[in-house]
Design an enzyme around this catalytic site. Structure first.
Site, PDB file in Angstrom:
ATOM      1  N   LYS A   1       0.846  -1.134  -0.071  1.00  0.00           N
ATOM      2  CA  LYS A   1      -0.030   0.160  -0.128  1.00  0.00           C
ATOM      3  C   LYS A   1       0.924   1.369  -0.085  1.00  0.00           C
ATOM      4  O   LYS A   1       1.865   1.450   0.876  1.00  0.00           O
ATOM      5  CB  LYS A   1      -0.829  -0.088   1.261  1.00  0.00           C
ATOM      6  CG  LYS A   1      -1.974   1.029   1.101  1.00  0.00           C
ATOM      7  CD  LYS A   1      -2.646   0.900   2.672  1.00  0.00           C
ATOM      8  CE  LYS A   1      -3.868   1.926   2.650  1.00  0.00           C
ATOM      9  NZ  LYS A   1      -4.543   1.911   3.898  1.00  0.00           N
TER      10      LYS A   1
ATOM     11  N   SER B   1      -9.671   2.118   2.819  1.00  0.00           N
ATOM     12  CA  SER B   1      -8.953   2.837   2.164  1.00  0.00           C
ATOM     13  C   SER B   1      -7.756   2.063   1.238  1.00  0.00           C
ATOM     14  O   SER B   1      -7.411   2.617   0.355  1.00  0.00           O
ATOM     15  CB  SER B   1      -7.855   3.861   2.865  1.00  0.00           C
ATOM     16  OG  SER B   1      -7.000   3.416   3.558  1.00  0.00           O
TER      17      SER B   1
ATOM     18  N   SER C   1      -9.129  -0.109   7.161  1.00  0.00           N
ATOM     19  CA  SER C   1      -8.983  -0.181   5.782  1.00  0.00           C
ATOM     20  C   SER C   1      -8.066  -1.324   5.264  1.00  0.00           C
ATOM     21  O   SER C   1      -7.964  -1.431   4.238  1.00  0.00           O
ATOM     22  CB  SER C   1      -8.040   1.127   5.779  1.00  0.00           C
ATOM     23  OG  SER C   1      -8.691   2.220   5.374  1.00  0.00           O
TER      24      SER C   1
END
Ligand code: GLN
Length: 516
Positions: free
Chosen positions: A85, A160, A184
């Site tokens: 990420k 997210s 997330s």
């Protein structure tokens, strides 16, 4: 390579690691296979902000060149590639947090988790998309691109960490890292049918994780199987003197627990259904899959009781005070002086440092990030501090107490991960409250610092994945891995294979070296 690309990438990470150890496949072949899938999938999925193919190939070649003894001494996932990420700092690879304010920033150092992956010989395929600074539940707040859900490309992958979840779901990567401040990792896991784990707060070093809300942030694994997450969490976990909130003890025995769970014997395990996180407000198809999964736990011998955590009702409200407060203070560092973007005031406006900061922040942050900075600044301001931040912290303590009481009665708590399956792109972007409601079942674990994970519980009536959440006591992460692995094994028997067999992945067809 013994297997075609589209079969190779469907192996679990544990199987890939075992094939490497046996000499059936090289790390380089695995990297090349995934880069081929990335190239084919990205036009429709858009999970990656940056593909670091050259870095990955170099790392794979260095691993393959090691002696058999050196390889044998490395973890089971050695040589298996991974996606990261873009909220996690990678030396030499642009890291943006999906924000314009960090565009072009090449970090001079690695996060602790990246150092650990490198030491384990795991090549880095690239950086995945997210909501800007990890603020959102759909990945639509990225300043660069919108990631699509591999199960239905008209829908969001959650957020997210939608990039990491979609990459793993679409077979672009066997594993990924995410960050979880309010869900997330787990909510995108639920919406894409992947496994996502938020470790105990302090269980994985936050050094090099771009700070969102420091008392809640935690890095964790994204994978397609429970065992793969356990293997990855044992690699990235453990004490780090560079993170002052890091737990002194090493990682818990999660791999052993996952292997034990696969035997599907849950006699003696007491499971608590969280009363306040079921029924009303959850989509019918989500509740149906959740209830069937609970029956499976019972069939395997688990004792299931209902447990009340009455103060969880206030978790969302407390989170949306505490989180923005910490965001407002953490994001103060993006001032145009030190990293990334700098916007000078236009001619006629005094060229002061304060004006430069104002113009930089106005241009560099997106609307959702600005909304949270303003909210947080207000909540922390003199005169309002006690009423807002102070009250929210008191609620947080009550939630910690609720979990403590619950864990006096049961070993592990369960609830659906997300109230709905994946929603349509654009459906909730103009309604922040509707977006925030996605996090209702994931936020409590962050507030209490306890570990939690989401695993796929099947497909809802709409054909989209449903997530099942396990929550365990603090520093007892292994406690959730056992029933999670048991449930995964039982469900896969019913489905005649993993949930993936129902995913249409047209990007895998026609790949060079594909099986017909
Ligand atoms: N969706 C939540 C939010 O927008 C969670 C974010 C996260 O875990 N990083 O705050």
């Amino acid at each position: 390579m013994t297997e075609a690309t589209n079969e190779l990438v469907k192996l679990s990470a544990a199987e890939m690691g075992a094939a490497i150890k046996k000499g059936d496949v090289s790390s380089r072949e695995l990297v090349d296979a995934h880069l081929a899938v990335i190239e084919a999938a990205e036009p429709s999925i858009k999970a990656f902000l940056k593909v670091s193919g050259d870095v990955a190939r170099e790392q794979a070649d260095a691993f393959d060149a090691k002696s058999a003894d050196e390889k044998a001494a490395l973890p089971q996932l050695a040589g298996v590639p991974i996606a990261i990420k873009d909220m996690i700092v990678t030396k030499g690879i642009e890291t943006t947090a999906a924000s314009k304010i960090l565009e072009g920033w090449i970090p001079p150092y690695d996060a602790t988790v990246i150092e650990k992956l490198k030491a384990a010989g795991m090549p880095i395929l690239g950086k995945t998309n997210l909501d800007e600074f990890a603020q959102g539940s759909s990945t639509e707040h990225s300043a660069y691109q919108t990631t699509h859900n591999p199960w239905d490309t008209d829908r969001v992958p959650g957020g997210s960490g939608g990039g990491s979840a979609s990459a793993v779901a679409a077979f672009e990567a066997p594993l990924a890292l995410g960050t979880d401040t309010g869900g997330s990792i787990r909510q995108p896991g639920a919406l894409t049918g992947t496994v996502g784990v938020k470790p105990t707060y302090g269980g994985v070093s936050r050094f090099g994780a771009i700070a969102m809300a420091s008392s809640l942030d935690q890095i964790g694994p994204v994978s397609r199987t429970v065992l793969d997450s356990a293997l990855l969490q044992e690699i990235i976990g453990g004490n780090d003197r560079r993170d002052s909130t890091s737990i002194p003890e090493g990682p818990r025995p999660m791999v052993a627990a996952a292997r034990e769970g696969a035997k599907r014997d849950l006699k003696g395990v007491k499971v608590g259904l969280i009363k306040e996180l079921s029924g009303d407000g959850f989509q019918a198809g989500v509740s149906a899959r959740f209830n069937e999964a609970v029956d499976k736990l019972k069939e395997m011998g688990a004792e299931v009781v209902e447990v009340s955590c009455p103060r969880l009702e206030y978790a969302l409200g407390a989170y949306y005070i505490i989180m923005p407060s910490e965001v407002s203070s953490n994001l103060a560092r993006y001032d145009g002086m030190r990293y990334g973007l700098r916007v000078m005031p236009p001619a006629g406006v005094p060229q002061t440092a304060a004006n430069m900061m104002a113009y930089t922040r106005e241009a560099g942050f997106g609307d959702e990030v600005k909304r949270r900075i303003i909210l947080g600044t207000y909540a922390l301001s003199a005169g309002y501090y006690d009423a807002w931040y102070g009250s929210a912290q008191k609620v947080r303590t009550l939630i910690i107490e609720d979990f403590k009481k619950a864990f006096e009665q049961v070993d592990v708590l369960v609830c659906p991960t997300s109230p709905t399956t994946a929603f349509k792109l654009g459906e909730k972007t103009s309604d922040p409250l509707a977006m925030y409601m996605n996090d209702i079942a994931t936020i409590p674990a962050n507030l209490a610092g306890v570990p939690a994970m989401s695993i796929p519980a099947g497909l809802s009536d709409d054909g989209l994945p449903v997530g099942f959440q396990f929550i365990a006591p603090q520093q007892r992460d292994e406690v959730m891995y056992k029933p999670a692995a048991a449930l995964e094994a039982a469900l896969e028997e019913d489905w005649n294979g993993p949930i993936w067999k129902d995913l249409k992945a047209p990007w895998l067809d026609g790949l060079a070296g594909s099986a017909k």
